[in-house]
Structure formats: structure tokens, C-alpha cells
Design a protein around this motif. Structure first.
Motif, PDB file in Angstrom:
ATOM      1  N   VAL A 136     -12.081  72.419  91.618  1.00 16.55           N
ATOM      2  CA  VAL A 136     -12.259  72.873  90.231  1.00 16.55           C
ATOM      3  C   VAL A 136     -13.619  73.556  90.110  1.00 16.55           C
ATOM      4  N   SER A 137     -13.684  74.684  89.449  1.00 13.82           N
ATOM      5  CA  SER A 137     -14.977  75.328  89.233  1.00 13.82           C
ATOM      6  C   SER A 137     -15.009  75.855  87.797  1.00 13.82           C
ATOM      7  N   TYR A 138     -16.180  76.295  87.372  1.00 18.18           N
ATOM      8  CA  TYR A 138     -16.250  76.848  86.016  1.00 18.18           C
ATOM      9  C   TYR A 138     -16.997  78.165  86.018  1.00 18.18           C
ATOM     10  N   ASP A 139     -16.793  78.915  84.951  1.00 17.93           N
ATOM     11  CA  ASP A 139     -17.439  80.212  84.799  1.00 17.93           C
ATOM     12  C   ASP A 139     -18.283  80.137  83.519  1.00 17.93           C
ATOM     13  N   TRP A 140     -19.590  79.993  83.699  1.00 19.84           N
ATOM     14  CA  TRP A 140     -20.499  79.813  82.546  1.00 19.84           C
ATOM     15  C   TRP A 140     -20.363  80.970  81.549  1.00 19.84           C
ATOM     16  N   ASN A 141     -20.235  82.196  82.087  1.00 18.14           N
ATOM     17  CA  ASN A 141     -20.144  83.340  81.171  1.00 18.14           C
ATOM     18  C   ASN A 141     -18.862  83.308  80.353  1.00 18.14           C
ATOM     19  N   ALA A 142     -17.785  82.783  80.945  1.00 25.48           N
ATOM     20  CA  ALA A 142     -16.531  82.653  80.187  1.00 25.48           C
ATOM     21  C   ALA A 142     -16.689  81.566  79.120  1.00 25.48           C
ATOM     22  N   MET A 143     -17.431  80.514  79.481  1.00 28.42           N
ATOM     23  CA  MET A 143     -17.670  79.434  78.503  1.00 28.42           C
ATOM     24  C   MET A 143     -18.486  79.967  77.316  1.00 28.42           C
ATOM     25  N   THR A 144     -19.536  80.751  77.626  1.00 28.32           N
ATOM     26  CA  THR A 144     -20.369  81.250  76.521  1.00 28.32           C
ATOM     27  C   THR A 144     -19.613  82.317  75.711  1.00 28.32           C
ATOM     28  N   ALA A 145     -18.713  83.058  76.395  1.00 25.33           N
ATOM     29  CA  ALA A 145     -17.918  84.051  75.650  1.00 25.33           C
ATOM     30  C   ALA A 145     -16.994  83.323  74.665  1.00 25.33           C
ATOM     31  N   ARG A 146     -16.429  82.197  75.100  1.00 30.34           N
ATOM     32  CA  ARG A 146     -15.564  81.399  74.201  1.00 30.34           C
ATOM     33  C   ARG A 146     -16.390  80.914  72.999  1.00 30.34           C
ATOM     34  N   LYS A 147     -17.596  80.414  73.322  1.00 32.15           N
ATOM     35  CA  LYS A 147     -18.511  79.941  72.271  1.00 32.15           C
ATOM     36  C   LYS A 147     -18.815  81.063  71.276  1.00 32.15           C
ATOM     37  N   ASP A 148     -19.112  82.250  71.804  1.00 32.17           N
ATOM     38  CA  ASP A 148     -19.460  83.381  70.931  1.00 32.17           C
ATOM     39  C   ASP A 148     -18.284  83.785  70.039  1.00 32.17           C
ATOM     40  N   LYS A 149     -17.085  83.690  70.595  1.00 28.15           N
ATOM     41  CA  LYS A 149     -15.895  84.069  69.822  1.00 28.15           C
ATOM     42  C   LYS A 149     -15.690  83.084  68.656  1.00 28.15           C
ATOM     43  N   ILE A 150     -15.850  81.804  68.967  1.00 27.70           N
ATOM     44  CA  ILE A 150     -15.692  80.775  67.922  1.00 27.70           C
ATOM     45  C   ILE A 150     -16.712  81.017  66.811  1.00 27.70           C
ATOM     46  N   VAL A 151     -17.981  81.207  67.238  1.00 33.42           N
ATOM     47  CA  VAL A 151     -19.052  81.413  66.255  1.00 33.42           C
ATOM     48  C   VAL A 151     -18.782  82.685  65.441  1.00 33.42           C
ATOM     49  N   GLY A 152     -18.435  83.771  66.142  1.00 35.61           N
ATOM     50  CA  GLY A 152     -18.185  85.059  65.474  1.00 35.61           C
ATOM     51  C   GLY A 152     -17.096  84.937  64.409  1.00 35.61           C
ATOM     52  N   ASN A 153     -16.010  84.249  64.763  1.00 33.49           N
ATOM     53  CA  ASN A 153     -14.915  84.099  63.799  1.00 33.49           C
ATOM     54  C   ASN A 153     -15.364  83.327  62.564  1.00 33.49           C
ATOM     55  N   LEU A 154     -16.157  82.270  62.799  1.00 37.27           N
ATOM     56  CA  LEU A 154     -16.600  81.455  61.663  1.00 37.27           C
ATOM     57  C   LEU A 154     -17.601  82.219  60.793  1.00 37.27           C
ATOM     58  N   VAL A 155     -18.477  83.006  61.450  1.00 38.26           N
ATOM     59  CA  VAL A 155     -19.442  83.819  60.687  1.00 38.26           C
ATOM     60  C   VAL A 155     -18.677  84.811  59.803  1.00 38.26           C
ATOM     61  N   ASN A 156     -17.667  85.471  60.392  1.00 40.88           N
ATOM     62  CA  ASN A 156     -16.866  86.410  59.588  1.00 40.88           C
ATOM     63  C   ASN A 156     -16.182  85.681  58.438  1.00 40.88           C
ATOM     64  N   GLY A 157     -15.746  84.459  58.721  1.00 40.98           N
ATOM     65  CA  GLY A 157     -15.077  83.647  57.691  1.00 40.98           C
ATOM     66  C   GLY A 157     -15.979  83.438  56.487  1.00 40.98           C
ATOM     67  N   ILE A 158     -17.277  83.224  56.740  1.00 37.89           N
ATOM     68  CA  ILE A 158     -18.203  83.023  55.609  1.00 37.89           C
ATOM     69  C   ILE A 158     -18.287  84.302  54.787  1.00 37.89           C
ATOM     70  N   GLY A 159     -18.383  85.444  55.501  1.00 40.02           N
ATOM     71  CA  GLY A 159     -18.442  86.737  54.803  1.00 40.02           C
ATOM     72  C   GLY A 159     -17.230  86.904  53.886  1.00 40.02           C
ATOM     73  N   GLN A 160     -16.076  86.532  54.418  1.00 40.54           N
ATOM     74  CA  GLN A 160     -14.850  86.661  53.601  1.00 40.54           C
ATOM     75  C   GLN A 160     -14.868  85.710  52.406  1.00 40.54           C
ATOM     76  N   LEU A 161     -15.368  84.489  52.642  1.00 44.48           N
ATOM     77  CA  LEU A 161     -15.468  83.521  51.531  1.00 44.48           C
ATOM     78  C   LEU A 161     -16.406  84.060  50.449  1.00 44.48           C
ATOM     79  N   PHE A 162     -17.519  84.690  50.889  1.00 44.87           N
ATOM     80  CA  PHE A 162     -18.448  85.281  49.921  1.00 44.87           C
ATOM     81  C   PHE A 162     -17.718  86.300  49.038  1.00 44.87           C
ATOM     82  N   LYS A 163     -16.936  87.155  49.711  1.00 45.29           N
ATOM     83  CA  LYS A 163     -16.211  88.186  48.951  1.00 45.29           C
ATOM     84  C   LYS A 163     -15.255  87.535  47.973  1.00 45.29           C
TER      85      LYS A 163
END
Ligand code: NAD
Length: 435
Positions: A46-73
Motif C-alpha cells: 500500500v502506498s499513498y500520494d501526498w499530492n493527491a491527498m492535498t488535491a482532495r483536501k483543496d477540492k473539499i475546501v474549495g466547494n465549501l468556500v463556494n458554498g458560503i458565497g452562495q449562502l451569502f447571495k
């Protein structure tokens, strides 16, 4: 609403959410490595890919940040992108990245500028050899070895996460124990888990000097040892974002440590200027900041409400997790004649089914009234199951009431019921205690 950076603040962009996304990846990796004990044969190593892990993290964060923008609207919140500064108690100047200025007028103003990682001047953070978690979240490669300064909440969460990702972790804590603000029993249990994870903790120790070394940095400790590591992570607490905020211009008073002075209704000394969250310096948690926010808004709109922190849980995402609510045993002993009940997770069927038998639940009751005054948990899902005990404390329930609840089976939360029974010496799922 004025914000200089992405919506969501530290919690969403550089704190709670990204770290939990990475911790989830690290736990998943650990579980894969233990697949055989669940009867699963993986095809290869078993191995892991740190960059894939951080990309997943960034996607989660990005979606939630956009969600706040939409809630503001959706809720009609006007969002100004730029740095906000009080001009006086009714005006805020917003300066955008091009230097453009907008002057806003408001009947009430809420300051919610939060905190940032504290810097120790002797060990200047350079983002290369000496980092904060802000840097760790963005690195392209993990180091092979790291020294974490501070074994508080952030230090311990990162220690377990990095160790699960095969980083060699050492920690230095100037106080006597890891998680020094938690119950001493929790520290003992979590130190045992640090040891099991091969994380070396130097407690009651200080770092005297950090200088360039063969492996990256060499740190000289107050116990005479010198350790060589690739990088150093500073996790020594947080500083308040109160500078350059125009507090003096508006006449807003601060405490000696730089945090903003507020009363229980979240007002500063200026009646229409409120402050909430970390910047108040009382308790540095995203979820109490939300509570502060509702209090400030209610009062700004003419209400008369005060903060109520009774039953605020502490949730720490180590592995195993730690969670607590109410008084520690030492604090409770000072106030009451107490009774303590404990239940180890290894006595629980569900814990064995999940291969997560480390830890215990400890309940503290007031012997006279039988009220639950504290609950301390180390173990799988601790951060979820603590809320049963938090509800009991917030609603002033007795240990007997908590113990009489019918829990589902098999669940980890049953350990709370069992510990309640143990507190009354009536736990049938533990060996009988000799009197
Ligand atoms: P902390 O206060 O929890 O821990 C800092 C630790 O560093 C302390 O134990 C302190 O004794 C130690 N320390 C300070 N200076 C030192 C030195 N020179 N050498 C060695 N040790 C030193 O602070 P943190 O871990 O940075 O977390 C900041 C805040 O964020 C806290 O209020 C924490 O509760 C909050 N937070 C909460 C969560 C969560 O709820 N899961 C997660 C992360 C952060």
C-alpha cells in the motif's frame, strides 16, 4: 461583510476542515495497511500520494468556500473583498488589493478577525525549515522526519497524522504532559498512544536552539539532547489579529495579551462594536465563535442575551480521538465530593469489531447531587460520542439519568452508559470490584 481572503476564515481554509480532510486520508492509509487483520488481502504494497491527498483536501475546501458565497447571495449578504479597518465606531474603511478604498457606514460592527499561528522570535518561521501548519498544508512533499514544538491540540493532531503517513515524529512540550489542558488521565492515555505510534515526546522540555544541521535542522533541547530532523513545525499557540484594525481610532479596549475586551453580551467597551471568536481571547474554537456570533447579532438587533458556554465539548482529532466536556478530575475535586466511573473500550464488542480497542470513557459525578460534571474520552469516535455527555451536562442531568438511557447495541456510545453504571458500582460488563 468584509473579508481580505477567501470566505470561511482559518477554520475552513487553514484549520479544522483541511486538517480533517488530510487526517481522514492518513487514517484510510493506516486502515489499508491493516487490511489483513480484517480478512482482506491487498494485491501489492500500500502506498499513498501526498499530492493527491492535498488535491482532495483543496477540492473539499474549495466547494465549501463556494458554498458560503452562495449562502451569502441567498441571504442577501453584501461581501466586500479587502482589508477592513475601523475609522471610528460607525465607519469601516475597506482597502482592496489594488489600493482601492471603500468607506462603509454601520449602526453596529462585529469584529471577527480571529487568530494566527504564534511565532517565537528566537525560532523565526521561514516556511522552509521552520513551518506552521499553514505551510504544512501547502508543502509538495512531506519530510521524512519532523520536530513538533508544542504538544497541545494542533501539535498532537499533526503528530498522529504525520506519523500515520510514515513521517518520523518527535515532539517537545514545555509543560509536564501532552494535551496539558485536558484531564491528566487523558494525557496518560494519549501519551501511551504516542508511544505505540513511535512518536517520541519530550515533556517538561524546551528547545534552546535551532540551527542548520546535516538533515536540515538541528535542535538543542533543555534536557541536553540534540536532535536532527528535516523540518520543525511550530504549534505553540495562537496570536490575536488585532493589530492594524483601527481599535485605538474607535476607542475599543484590548486586554493585556492583545485580545479584545468583551463582556458576556459580546459588546466591547463601545456599545455598538462587538467582538466574537478567537479575537476575544477567551476560548479559541470555531464552534464557540459561532455561538458568540449569534449572541452578538441578537444583541445588535435589540436582544438581551449573554453567552452560555455550559457543556462546550473539546474535540481533538488525534488517533485515537480525544474528547471531553465539563470539569477535569482535578477541577471537580476542588469543587465537589466526586465519584468517578470508567469503562475501557476493549470491553466493548463494537470496538473489537472495528479493531479500535484503545482508550476509555471516564465520567465524573457530583456525589451529593449525582449530577454529571465531567466526561473524558479517548477512543474511536470520541469526538462524536462526547455529545451525549455534553447534552447531559448542558441539561444538568444526573449520572443515573444518563445510565438509564437505552443505548443501541453494538455502538461505541454504550461506553458512556457503562461508565455511568461503573460510577455507581453497578457495571455488569466489568469484573466486580473488590471492596
Ligand atoms: P495549544 O495552546 O493547545 O498548545 C500549545 C502548546 O505548546 C501548549 O501545550 C504549550 O505548553 C506548548 N508550548 C508553548 N510554547 C512552547 C515552547 N517554547 N516549547 C515547547 N512547548 C511550548 O495551542 P495550539 O495547539 O497551537 O492550538 C491553538 C488553538 O486552536 C487552541 O485554542 C486549540 O484549542 C485550537 N484548536 C482546536 C482544535 C480542535 O478543536 N480540534 C484543533 C486545532 C486547534
Amino acid at each position: 461583510m468584509v473579508e481580505v481572503d477567501k470566505l470561511g476564515g482559518v477554520c475552513l481554509n487553514r484549520g479544522c476542515i483541511p486538517s480533517k480532510a488530510l487526517i481522514a486520508s492518513a487514517v484510510q492509509y493506516k486502515k489499508f495497511k491493516e487490511a489483513e487483520s480484517f480478512g482482506i488481502t491487498a494485491a501489492g504494497p500500500v502506498s499513498y500520494d501526498w499530492n493527491a491527498m492535498t488535491a482532495r483536501k483543496d477540492k473539499i475546501v474549495g466547494n465549501l468556500v463556494n458554498g458560503i458565497g452562495q449562502l451569502f447571495k441567498s441571504h442577501g449578504v453584501a461581501h466586500y473583498l479587502g482589508y477592513g479597518k475601523l475609522i471610528d465606531a460607525n465607519h469601516v474603511l475597506v482597502v482592496d488589493e489594488n489600493g482601492g478604498e471603500t468607506k462603509l457606514k454601520a449602526g453596529n460592527i462585529i469584529l471577527a478577525t480571529g487568530s494566527r499561528a504564534m511565532n517565537i522570535p528566537a525560532f523565526p518561521v521561514d516556511g522552509h525549515r521552520i513551518l506552521t501548519t499553514d505551510h504544512m498544508l501547502e508543502v509538495n512533499n512531506l519530510p521524512t522526519s519532523i520536530l513538533i514544538i508544542g504538544a497541545g491540540v494542533i501539535g498532537c493532531e499533526w503528530a498522529f497524522m504525520l506519523s500515520m503517513l510514515d513521517v518520523e515524529v518527535q515532539m517537545v512540550e514545555m509543560l509536564e504532559r501532552a494535551l496539558p489542558l485536558e484531564d491528566a488521565g487523558i494525557s496518560r492515555l494519549i501519551e501511551r498512544e504516542l508511544k505505540k505510534a513511535k512518536i517520541k515526546l519530550f515533556a517538561a522540555t524546551k528547545v534552546e536552539e535551532i540551527r542548520p544541521g546535516q538533515q536540515g535542522v538541528s535542535a538543542r533541547l533543555s534536557n541536553g539532547k540534540t536532535i536532527e530532523v528535516n523540518q520543525v513545525l511550530m504549534a505553540v499557540g495562537r496570536a490575536f489579529n488585532t493589530e492594524e484594525l483601527g481599535l485605538a481610532e474607535a476607542g475599543v479596549k484590548t486586554n493585556k495579551n492583545g485580545s479584545i475586551k468583551t463582556s458576556a453580551d459580546m459588546r466591547t467597551n463601545i456599545k455598538n462594536v462587538f467582538a466574537i471568536g478567537d479575537v476575544r481571547g477567551e476560548i479559541m474554537l470555531a464552534y464557540t465563535a459561532v455561538h458568540d456570533g449569534t449572541i452578538a447579532v441578537d444583541n445588535a438587533l435589540g436582544g438581551k442575551v449573554r453567552k452560555d458556554y455550559l457543556g462546550v465539548p473539546s474535540v481533538i482529532f488525534t488517533h485515537p480521538e480525544v474528547a471531553s466536556v465539563g470539569l477535569t478530575e482535578a477541577q471537580a475535586t476542588e469543587k465537589y465530593n466526586i465519584a468517578v466511573g470508567k469503562f475501557p473500550l476493549r470491553a466493548l464488542g463494537k470496538a473489537h469489531a472495528e479493531n479500535e480497542i484503545a482508550g476509555e470513557v471516564k465520567l465524573i459525578g457530583n456525589k451529593k447531587s449525582d449530577r454529571l460534571v465531567g466526561a473524558h474520552i479517548v477512543g474511536a469516535h470520541a469526538t462524536e460520542i462526547i455529545h451525549t455527555a455534553a447534552l447531559a451536562i448542558r441539561q444538568s442531568l444526573t449520572v443515573a439519568q444518563l445510565g438509564s438511557m437505552i443505548f443501541g447495541h453494538p455502538v461505541i456510545s454504550e461506553s458512556i452508559m457503562e461508565a455511568a453504571h461503573d460510577l455507581h458500582d453497578s457495571c455488569v460488563h466489568l469484573a466486580r470490584k473488590r471492596k
